[in-house]
Design a protein around this motif. Structure first.
Motif, PDB file in Angstrom:
ATOM      1  N   ALA A  71      35.719  44.951  37.378  1.00 20.47           N
ATOM      2  CA  ALA A  71      36.100  43.829  38.818  1.00 20.47           C
ATOM      3  C   ALA A  71      36.507  42.230  38.242  1.00 20.47           C
ATOM      4  N   PHE A  72      36.720  42.222  38.569  1.00 20.43           N
ATOM      5  CA  PHE A  72      37.504  40.435  38.373  1.00 20.43           C
ATOM      6  C   PHE A  72      37.458  39.905  40.534  1.00 20.43           C
ATOM      7  N   ASP A  73      37.411  38.111  39.961  1.00 16.98           N
ATOM      8  CA  ASP A  73      37.006  37.478  41.093  1.00 16.98           C
ATOM      9  C   ASP A  73      38.388  36.808  41.041  1.00 16.98           C
ATOM     10  N   VAL A  74      39.476  36.639  40.229  1.00 15.20           N
ATOM     11  CA  VAL A  74      40.503  35.719  40.743  1.00 15.20           C
ATOM     12  C   VAL A  74      42.089  36.886  40.509  1.00 15.20           C
ATOM     13  N   THR A  75      42.875  36.512  41.499  1.00 21.26           N
ATOM     14  CA  THR A  75      44.343  36.150  41.475  1.00 21.26           C
ATOM     15  C   THR A  75      44.818  35.607  40.831  1.00 21.26           C
ATOM     16  N   GLY A  76      46.173  36.368  39.633  1.00 19.38           N
ATOM     17  CA  GLY A  76      46.976  35.260  39.727  1.00 19.38           C
ATOM     18  C   GLY A  76      48.576  35.122  39.988  1.00 19.38           C
ATOM     19  N   LEU A  77      49.354  34.551  40.389  1.00 18.03           N
ATOM     20  CA  LEU A  77      50.718  34.232  40.199  1.00 18.03           C
ATOM     21  C   LEU A  77      51.442  34.186  39.060  1.00 18.03           C
ATOM     22  N   ARG A  78      52.614  34.873  38.838  1.00 18.63           N
ATOM     23  CA  ARG A  78      53.210  34.901  38.062  1.00 18.63           C
ATOM     24  C   ARG A  78      55.024  34.224  38.199  1.00 18.63           C
ATOM     25  N   ALA A  79      55.998  34.031  37.556  1.00 17.73           N
ATOM     26  CA  ALA A  79      57.171  34.088  37.930  1.00 17.73           C
ATOM     27  C   ALA A  79      57.648  34.495  36.978  1.00 17.73           C
ATOM     28  N   PRO A  80      59.436  35.408  37.675  1.00 13.22           N
ATOM     29  CA  PRO A  80      59.891  35.829  37.279  1.00 13.22           C
ATOM     30  C   PRO A  80      60.606  35.410  36.058  1.00 13.22           C
ATOM     31  N   ASP A  81      60.097  34.469  34.820  1.00  8.81           N
ATOM     32  CA  ASP A  81      60.914  34.179  34.045  1.00  8.81           C
ATOM     33  C   ASP A  81      60.470  34.574  32.756  1.00  8.81           C
ATOM     34  N   PRO A  82      61.421  33.654  31.623  1.00 14.06           N
ATOM     35  CA  PRO A  82      61.200  34.743  30.556  1.00 14.06           C
ATOM     36  C   PRO A  82      59.446  34.777  29.548  1.00 14.06           C
ATOM     37  N   ALA A  83      58.711  33.975  30.163  1.00 15.32           N
ATOM     38  CA  ALA A  83      57.360  33.650  29.800  1.00 15.32           C
ATOM     39  C   ALA A  83      56.416  34.632  30.513  1.00 15.32           C
ATOM     40  N   GLY A  84      56.874  34.474  31.746  1.00 17.49           N
ATOM     41  CA  GLY A  84      55.915  35.158  32.462  1.00 17.49           C
ATOM     42  C   GLY A  84      55.204  34.437  32.994  1.00 17.49           C
ATOM     43  N   THR A  85      55.942  32.752  33.104  1.00 18.75           N
ATOM     44  CA  THR A  85      54.873  31.993  33.909  1.00 18.75           C
ATOM     45  C   THR A  85      53.796  31.747  34.913  1.00 18.75           C
ATOM     46  N   VAL A  86      52.161  31.665  34.393  1.00 18.26           N
ATOM     47  CA  VAL A  86      50.916  31.358  35.250  1.00 18.26           C
ATOM     48  C   VAL A  86      51.856  30.178  36.031  1.00 18.26           C
ATOM     49  N   VAL A  87      51.551  30.672  37.425  1.00 24.38           N
ATOM     50  CA  VAL A  87      51.938  28.913  38.182  1.00 24.38           C
ATOM     51  C   VAL A  87      50.954  29.025  39.427  1.00 24.38           C
ATOM     52  N   ALA A  88      49.919  29.805  39.608  1.00 25.47           N
ATOM     53  CA  ALA A  88      48.647  29.396  40.173  1.00 25.47           C
ATOM     54  C   ALA A  88      47.786  30.854  39.584  1.00 25.47           C
ATOM     55  N   GLU A  89      47.107  30.385  40.007  1.00 27.31           N
ATOM     56  CA  GLU A  89      45.632  31.158  39.978  1.00 27.31           C
ATOM     57  C   GLU A  89      44.849  30.392  41.466  1.00 27.31           C
ATOM     58  N   PHE A  90      43.391  31.848  41.500  1.00 25.45           N
ATOM     59  CA  PHE A  90      43.503  31.348  43.503  1.00 25.45           C
ATOM     60  C   PHE A  90      42.041  32.399  43.034  1.00 25.45           C
ATOM     61  N   PRO A  91      40.759  32.067  43.775  1.00 25.89           N
ATOM     62  CA  PRO A  91      39.982  32.799  43.800  1.00 25.89           C
ATOM     63  C   PRO A  91      39.612  33.897  44.693  1.00 25.89           C
ATOM     64  N   ASP A  92      39.329  35.574  44.592  1.00 24.39           N
ATOM     65  CA  ASP A  92      39.689  36.075  46.062  1.00 24.39           C
ATOM     66  C   ASP A  92      38.357  36.113  46.937  1.00 24.39           C
ATOM     67  N   ALA A  93      38.374  36.425  47.517  1.00 22.65           N
ATOM     68  CA  ALA A  93      37.174  35.801  48.552  1.00 22.65           C
ATOM     69  C   ALA A  93      36.822  37.183  48.007  1.00 22.65           C
ATOM     70  N   LYS A  94      34.963  36.898  48.526  1.00 22.43           N
ATOM     71  CA  LYS A  94      34.100  37.947  48.203  1.00 22.43           C
ATOM     72  C   LYS A  94      34.085  38.925  49.327  1.00 22.43           C
ATOM     73  N   SER A  95      34.100  38.882  50.168  1.00 24.07           N
ATOM     74  CA  SER A  95      34.709  40.155  51.564  1.00 24.07           C
ATOM     75  C   SER A  95      33.427  40.822  51.602  1.00 24.07           C
ATOM     76  N   GLY A  96      32.758  41.202  50.417  1.00 27.10           N
ATOM     77  CA  GLY A  96      31.881  42.363  50.328  1.00 27.10           C
ATOM     78  C   GLY A  96      30.017  41.611  50.405  1.00 27.10           C
ATOM     79  N   GLY A  97      30.543  40.287  50.076  1.00 28.73           N
ATOM     80  CA  GLY A  97      29.438  39.763  50.092  1.00 28.73           C
ATOM     81  C   GLY A  97      29.021  38.788  48.743  1.00 28.73           C
ATOM     82  N   PRO A  98      27.582  37.461  48.459  1.00 26.09           N
ATOM     83  CA  PRO A  98      27.971  37.038  46.719  1.00 26.09           C
ATOM     84  C   PRO A  98      27.735  38.150  45.688  1.00 26.09           C
ATOM     85  N   ASP A  99      26.783  38.731  46.317  1.00 22.41           N
ATOM     86  CA  ASP A  99      26.874  39.947  44.961  1.00 22.41           C
ATOM     87  C   ASP A  99      27.575  41.273  44.452  1.00 22.41           C
ATOM     88  N   LEU A 100      28.456  41.319  44.447  1.00 22.70           N
ATOM     89  CA  LEU A 100      29.662  42.226  44.414  1.00 22.70           C
ATOM     90  C   LEU A 100      31.258  41.195  44.355  1.00 22.70           C
TER      91      LEU A 100
END
Length: 376
Positions: A71-100
C-alpha cells in the motif's frame, strides 16, 4: 424475501467471484463456472485504488489482501532524462475512506486465489474447466446446459465472462469493442528497494513508463506505446523489445531493467474500450464487469468498477422481492452513469496522450476521485 433463491455466475474474474461471495454469504445457492481449468497462477500485478479496497473489505478479504499487497498514498512523476528526475509528487485520493490506503498494488494471481477461497468459504459451488453451452429463459427462470452435458435452472444468470463475453454474444448484443490506439508491455518481477510507490514517466519514445509495487518482494512494470502488431514476436523477442524500450527511462527503471530476464513474465496487449448502453440485462440474464464496460487503465478503475457492479447487483437481488423491471431500473440507475463517467474519463486521458495534448488532467482526476469516493 430475496428476489432469487439460486444464481449462476459465468466467469471467475473479479466481478464473477465477488458476485458469488456476496450472494452465497447471504444464503443464495450459487454455481460459478469458469472455462479455464483452475485459478490463474500466472499474471502481472493490479493497481487497486481506495474504492476497490473498500469493496474488498465488504467481501471480507481486506486483511488477507493487505498482507499480500503493497500500500502507498503518494504517486510520483519522473522525467525521461538520464537521472529519472522526480518532477512532482502528489497525494492520491483516499477514495475508500480515511481508514484505508489510497492505493495498493498486488499480484493478480494472489487476489484471484483469495477471492476463490472466500467464495468457497461462503458456500458457492465453483466449477473450473466448465462453461455454458446453451441458455434458454422464460418469465420464471433460466434453463442452462453446460459444456460437460449437465443442466441447471436458475433464477438469474450473471455474465461476468470478460471483454469477449460469450454470454453477451448469446444474448444477441452486438456491442462494438474498439481499439484505443495504445499497446502495453507488462512485466512482473522482484521489487528493488527504491520502489515504494507508483512513479509515472511521461514522454520519451513511449507514452508512459511506470511501475507499481505489489508486495515486499514483487512489483509489476509497464510501458505504454502506440499500438502495434507484436504477435509475430517470440517470447525472447518480446523480452528484448520491452528491455529496449525501457532503456530511455532511468532512476528505479535501471534496477528494474536488470531484473527483466524471464520471457514468461512479459506480456503485450492492446487497450480496448466499450460501454454497453443501459439496461445491462436481457430478461433474467445480466452482464457486469468487462462484459458490460472496459476502458484503458489510465485511472486504474477497471477492477474497482467490476467489484462495485458485483456489490450493487447482489444487494438489489437480496433486497428486492422479485426479478422485475424495478430491480433492473434500480441497477441501471446506480451503475450506468457512474461507470460511464469512469470509462469516458479513462478514454479522455488516453486520447490526450495520443494527441500530445495537455488537457486538464488534475481536474479530471479530481472529479473522478470525488465521484468514486462516494460508495456505489
Amino acid at each position: 424475501m430475496a428476489a432469487v433463491n439460486n444464481a449462476l455466475v459465468v466467469g471467475s474474474g473479479l466481478a464473477g467471484m465477488a458476485t458469488a461471495v456476496h450472494l452465497a454469504s447471504r444464503g443464495v445457492a450459487v454455481d460459478l463456472v469458469e472455462i479455464e481449468p483452475d485459478v490463474p497462477a500466472l499474471g502481472s500485478g493490479i493497481t487497486l485504488p481506495g474504492n476497490a479496497l473498500r469493496e474488498l473489505r465488504g467481501l471480507g478479504v481486506w486483511e488477507q489482501a493487505r498482507r499480500k499487497g503493497y500500500a502507498f498514498d503518494v504517486t510520483g512523476l519522473r522525467a525521461p532524462d538520464p537521472a529519472g528526475t522526480v518532477v512532482a509528487e502528489f497525494p492520491d485520493a483516499k477514495s475508500g475512506g480515511p481508514d484505508l490506503p489510497a492505493v495498493m498494488g498486488m499480484p493478480r494471481p494472489d487476489l484471484a486465489r483469495i477471492l476463490a477461497g472466500r467464495a468457497a468459504e461462503a458456500g458457492a459451488e465453483v466449477r473450473f474447466g466448465t462453461t455454458v453451452a446453451e441458455l434458454t429463459q422464460d418469465a420464471a427462470g433460466v434453463d442452462t446446459t453446460f459444456s460437460d452435458g449437465s443442466t441447471g435452472r436458475y433464477d438469474v444468470v450473471v455474465g461476468a465472462d470478460g471483454i469477449r463475453s460469450w454470454t453477451r454474444r448469446v444474448l444477441g448484443i452486438g456491442l462494438e469493442t474498439r481499439p484505443v490506439g495504445m499497446g502495453i508491455w507488462r512485466a512482473s518481477g522482484p521489487r528493488p528497494a527504491g520502489v515504494t510507490r507508483t512513479d509515472l514517466y511521461y514522454g520519451g519514445p513511449c507514452y508512459i513508463a511506470g511501475y507499481c509495487p505489489t508486495g515486499e518482494d514483487s512489483l509489476y512494470a509497464y510501458i505504454v506505446e502506440g499500438a502495434q502488431d507484436r504477435s509475430g514476436l517470440s517470447p525472447q523477442q518480446q523480452l528484448a523489445t520491452m528491455k529496449r524500450l525501457s532503456e530511455a527511462y532511468h532512476g528505479p527503471w535501471d534496477a528494474i531493467r536488470e531484473t527483466l530476464t524471464d520471457p514468461s513474465r512479459i506480456n503485450y496487449t492492446h487497450f480496448q474500450t466499450h460501454l454497453l448502453d443501459a439496461p445491462w440485462n436481457r430478461g433474467r440474464v445480466v452482464l457486469i464487469g468487462d462484459a458490460a464496460h472496459t476502458c484503458p487503465p489510465t485511472l486504474a478503475q477497471g477492477g474497482a468498477m467490476a467489484l462495485e457492479d458485483a456489490a450493487v447487483l447482489a444487494e438489489l437481488l437480496i433486497e428486492h422481492d422479485a426479478v422485475d423491471q424495478r430491480l433492473w431500473d434500480a441497477f441501471a440507475a446506480r451503475r450506468y452513469d457512474r461507470t460511464k463517467a469512469v470509462v469516458d474519463a479513462s478514454n479522455q486521458l488516453a486520447q490526450w496522450q495520443l494527441d500530445h495534448e495537455h488537457g486538464d488532467v488534475p481536474s479530471l482526476v479530481r472529479r473522478i476521485a470525488e465521484l468514486v469516493s462516494q460508495p456505489a
